[in-house]
Design a protein around this motif. Structure first.
Motif, mmCIF file in Angstrom:
data_model
loop_
_atom_site.group_PDB
_atom_site.id
_atom_site.type_symbol
_atom_site.label_atom_id
_atom_site.label_comp_id
_atom_site.label_asym_id
_atom_site.label_seq_id
_atom_site.Cartn_x
_atom_site.Cartn_y
_atom_site.Cartn_z
ATOM 1 N N LEU A 30 0.231 7.673 6.905
ATOM 2 C CA LEU A 30 0.009 6.246 6.274
ATOM 3 C C LEU A 30 1.313 5.464 6.644
ATOM 4 O O LEU A 30 2.491 5.808 6.572
ATOM 5 C CB LEU A 30 0.229 6.616 4.849
ATOM 6 C CG LEU A 30 -1.238 7.315 4.212
ATOM 7 C CD1 LEU A 30 -1.022 7.683 2.653
ATOM 8 C CD2 LEU A 30 -2.461 6.295 4.207
ATOM 9 N N LYS A 31 1.033 4.229 6.768
ATOM 10 C CA LYS A 31 2.131 3.054 7.076
ATOM 11 C C LYS A 31 2.809 2.891 5.628
ATOM 12 O O LYS A 31 2.322 2.893 4.664
ATOM 13 C CB LYS A 31 1.387 1.836 7.663
ATOM 14 C CG LYS A 31 0.949 1.922 8.513
ATOM 15 C CD LYS A 31 -0.058 0.548 9.091
ATOM 16 C CE LYS A 31 -0.578 0.774 10.373
ATOM 17 N NZ LYS A 31 -1.466 -0.229 10.664
ATOM 18 N N ASP A 33 4.517 1.285 2.559
ATOM 19 C CA ASP A 33 4.073 -0.029 1.772
ATOM 20 C C ASP A 33 2.551 -0.119 2.023
ATOM 21 O O ASP A 33 2.185 -1.333 1.642
ATOM 22 C CB ASP A 33 4.949 -1.064 1.875
ATOM 23 C CG ASP A 33 6.343 -0.780 1.369
ATOM 24 O OD1 ASP A 33 6.533 0.112 0.360
ATOM 25 O OD2 ASP A 33 7.222 -1.491 1.849
ATOM 26 N N SER A 34 1.770 0.451 2.616
ATOM 27 C CA SER A 34 0.452 0.404 2.763
ATOM 28 C C SER A 34 -0.586 0.617 1.511
ATOM 29 O O SER A 34 -1.746 0.215 1.236
ATOM 30 C CB SER A 34 -0.254 1.182 4.024
ATOM 31 O OG SER A 34 -0.287 2.538 3.507
#
Length: 158
Positions: A30-31, A33-34
């Protein structure tokens, strides 16, 4: 985790400890702050892993079952209850009548269920278990009857 369900930051930190290797790889990918909330995170997780959810079977999967020729009552009842457990809903009356009608017409258990009707799944399971035990006892008795005459012949020849 339910105790801390109001603390979203804590839930986001604790949740990864419950993941297996595949879900952990997804989580690590997961990126930054996504995702802005735990609710958003659970939606993303559900969307990604929807294939792992259990889809209830329709009632007609139970209705289409029938005992095959040569199939033992034990094997058939195991298959029947596995299917029953995969169906959502309360269909006790249908389950009882379907089990009875799925047995061969001349089957002893079907005759028993017709002669002494039952009204609950517990009664049905009890009757099936009793019938299986009687059949097993009869088969055991036949095996013993075949063995005893042979032993008697052996004894007489001495």
């Amino acid at each position: 985790m339910a105790v801390y369900s109001k603390d979203e930051a804590l839930m986001c930190k604790v949740f990864p400890s419950s993941l297996g290797p595949v879900a952990m790889r997804w989580f690590d990918g997961l990126k930054v702050d996504s995702i802005g909330s735990f609710k958003e995170f659970t939606r993303a997780f559900d969307f990604r892993f929807i294939t792992c959810t259990r889809v209830p079977r329709p009632l007609d999967s139970l209705l289409s079952l029938s005992m095959r020729e040569g199939e033992s009552l034990k094997a058939y009842s195991n298959k029947y209850w596995e299917t029953y457990n995969e169906i959502d809903g309360d269909f006790d009356d249908v389950t009882i009548s379907t089990f009875k009608s799925s047995l061969p017409t001349k089957h002893g258990l079907r005759k028993s269920l017709t002669g002494k009707p039952i009204t609950s799944l517990c009664q049905l399971m009890d009757r099936i278990d009793k019938y299986k035990r009687v059949k097993e006892d009869q088969q055991l008795g036949k095996r013993k009857a075949k063995v005893i005459p042979q032993e008697m012949r052996d004894f007489r020849s001495d």
